[in-house]
Design an enzyme around this catalytic site. Structure first.
Site, PDB file in Angstrom:
ATOM      1  CG  ASP A  13      -1.866  -1.300   1.150  1.00  0.00           C
ATOM      2  OD1 ASP A  13      -2.653  -1.557   0.461  1.00  0.00           O
ATOM      3  OD2 ASP A  13      -1.945  -1.827   2.289  1.00  0.00           O
ATOM      4  CG  HIS A  41      -0.564  -1.881  -7.589  1.00  0.00           C
ATOM      5  ND1 HIS A  41       0.243  -2.396  -8.459  1.00  0.00           N
ATOM      6  CD2 HIS A  41      -0.315  -2.438  -6.386  1.00  0.00           C
ATOM      7  CE1 HIS A  41       1.121  -3.230  -7.835  1.00  0.00           C
ATOM      8  NE2 HIS A  41       0.742  -3.075  -6.435  1.00  0.00           N
TER       9      HIS A  41
END
Length: 424
Positions: A13, A41
């Site tokens: 992340d 993503h």
């Protein structure tokens, strides 16, 4: 020819998708080399905002060929849904710009079932799985009990192979977990609904990549998650079941002869973590909630609130070493603009002693953070595009991190959009 890997330095992340989206203009081929649909993503560009889970983030770049390598956990169902969502926003996805390795193994319906069943069995000792079937999938892969994507091109062989695997897998479903068995009818319907749809994209990507290498094409390798989720080097057992480190890129891409010239490690300007496991610098309460809201810190795949805290120099330095990073992209600097003082975790206390070495996994639960504070800049920096235009306090923050982790910070991201970047 120049080959580059874009990898996560911490728990995942970090903002890898926005960096792949930014840099793909300089590359001919983009390859996802490990992981599956268990993480996302986030990419924002002229087409809109996307949370990609399986598609390489280079899919938006005209002229780039995107590959799902043999190291990927290929979920036909989620991939097809993702293709539909992305193409609905005007992005062209064809066998010319998306190729799937015939040696990638398929995530089968029972993998998700087993993931959920095992997490339920573990109860309060669960690993924090996204329940996308990743751990059961990789377990089966190393037992040599998966179906290769290329088998979709050979229907009679596929049916026979699935029947053998189903007989074996139903023993676990019914006798270990007391669940309903899978039927051949269900499996063949799944093949028809999703496997058939991705067949046009399946090919020998190894040949394609070798030819690209011979022709001097540049290749960008895209990782999922980060160093601390690596099965070998992460916070075991709270890791993923594959290797997000750059060293695995040649193997998982289908081009084991590849040489990686640059490793861009992505680090968030503060720490975030989705899922279970030790997180030494974690914040709680109002302080955490304010940072979480400021950064929009919710999982791209799960929607779960991310755990948050200050940047962790100990973990980040370790991640840089695991990845062999040659350049760092520091993302979400703009989010810290509301803080009067910027906290930094510079060391840990382990067994009553200060250390700047990342501890062995089972020791992490007892580690305590040592926090130092730097001056905040208290002004909006999201419009800044030149290093010298950043406030002095912001520049000092970047330079301090750079010195502490021992790797150049070449990119400073001040927003999610493609052009919201400062290149040093």
């Amino acid at each position: 020819m120049s080959n580059c890997a874009i990898v996560g330095i911490n728990w995942g992340d970090e903002g890898k998708g926005r960096m792949v989206d930014l840099l793909t203009k300089d590359y001919d081929v983009v390859v996802r080399y490990q992981g599956g649909g268990n993480a996302g993503h986030t990419v924002i560009n002229e087409y809109g905002k996307f949370a990609l889970h399986l598609l390489p983030s280079g899919i938006f770049t005209k002229g780039a060929v995107n590959i799902l390598g043999n190291g990927v956990a290929l979920d036909c169902e989620n991939l097809w849904k993702e293709i539909e969502e992305v193409t609905a926003q005007g992005v062209s996805i064809t066998p010319e710009n998306l190729k799937i390795s015939d040696r990638a193994s398929l995530v089968l319906p029972w993998h998700r079932d087993l993931d959920g069943l095992e997490e339920a069995r573990l109860k309060d000792k669960k690993f924090g799985s996204t329940r996308q079937g990743i751990a059961p999938f990789y377990s089966d892969k190393f037992q040599k009990k998966t179906v290769l994507a290329g088998e979709l091109l050979y229907p009679e062989h596929l049916k026979s192979h699935l029947a053998d695997l189903m007989e074996w897998k139903n023993l676990t479903l019914t006798k270990v977990y007391g669940a309903e068995p899978v039927t051949m009818e269900q499996l063949m319907k799944w093949v028809e609904d999703y496997g058939e749809k991705i067949k046009p994209f399946i090919c020998n990507t190894g040949i394609f990549l070798r030819d690209a290498q011979k022709a001097g094409k540049s290749i960008l390798f895209e990782a999922q998650l980060g160093s601390l989720r690596d099965i070998d080097y992460g916070i075991h057992p709270y890791t993923t079941s594959s290797n997000p480190i750059a060293a695995y890129a040649p193997v998982g891409s289908g081009l084991p002869s590849a040489k990686i010239d640059e490793v861009v490690g992505v680090v968030k300007a503060y720490s975030t973590c989705v899922g279970e496991g030790p997180f030494t610098c974690e914040w709680f309460g109002e302080e955490a909630e304010r940072l979480r809201e400021a950064g929009g810190e919710y999982g791209a795949k799960t929607g779960r609130p991310r755990r948050v805290g200050p940047i962790d120099i100990v973990a980040t330095r370790y991640g840089v070493e695991c990845q062999g990073a040659t350049n760092i992209a520091l993302t979400k600097m703009d989010i810290l603009s509301y803080m009067d003082k910027i906290p930094v975790c510079t060391k840990y206390i382990v067994d009553g002693k200060e250390t700047d070495e990342f501890p062995f996994p089972c020791v992490l639960d007892s580690a305590k953070p040592i926090i130092e504070y730097m001056d905040g800049w208290k002004t909006d920096i999201s419009g800044v595009r030149k290093w010298e235009d950043l406030p002095e306090a912001a520049r000092k923050y970047v330079l301090f991190i750079e010195e502490q982790i021992g790797c150049k910070i070449g990119y400073v991201s001040v927003g999610p959009e493609r052009d919201s970047i400062i290149i040093r």
